[in-house]
Design a protein around this motif. Sequence first.
Motif, mmCIF file in Angstrom:
data_model
loop_
_atom_site.group_PDB
_atom_site.id
_atom_site.type_symbol
_atom_site.label_atom_id
_atom_site.label_comp_id
_atom_site.label_asym_id
_atom_site.label_seq_id
_atom_site.Cartn_x
_atom_site.Cartn_y
_atom_site.Cartn_z
ATOM 1 N N ALA A 70 0.819 -1.215 0.000
ATOM 2 C CA ALA A 70 0.000 0.000 0.000
ATOM 3 C C ALA A 70 0.852 1.264 0.000
ATOM 4 N N ASN A 71 1.974 1.268 0.725
ATOM 5 C CA ASN A 71 2.831 2.446 0.732
ATOM 6 C C ASN A 71 3.401 2.733 -0.650
ATOM 7 N N LEU A 72 3.829 1.703 -1.338
ATOM 8 C CA LEU A 72 4.402 1.890 -2.666
ATOM 9 C C LEU A 72 3.369 2.452 -3.638
ATOM 10 N N TRP A 73 2.209 1.828 -3.706
ATOM 11 C CA TRP A 73 1.199 2.265 -4.677
ATOM 12 C C TRP A 73 0.621 3.641 -4.335
ATOM 13 N N THR A 74 0.432 3.890 -3.048
ATOM 14 C CA THR A 74 -0.056 5.207 -2.648
ATOM 15 C C THR A 74 1.000 6.274 -2.910
#
Length: 100
Positions: free
Chosen positions: A55-59
């Motif tokens: 989630a951190n990467l995509w966000t």
Amino acid sequence: MSESTVPDGHVEKVGGFDIRNFIGLLIGIYGLVLTVMGLFFFDEAARAKTADLNANLWTGLAMLAFGALFVLWARLRPIRIVVKENEPGAEERRDIAPTD
């Protein structure tokens, strides 16, 4: 009458003081932090919390793109203001304070 001249004045771009630059930069910085966290600090505990989705990467990537769009928008469609000369006597100092 061209775009850069108007009667009794001229048109200027506000440039660096456009709020879209500040918003784009701030969102971009947060996006960069999240992207780094997603790339280098994605461990098994985070994987379990997000069902194998980083989630951190995509966000972070989405925020980087959104911030870049804001800055691009400010560059392609700058805010323009009309600058006119002061009317005669406007720069003369006047004492407007009440006298006692």
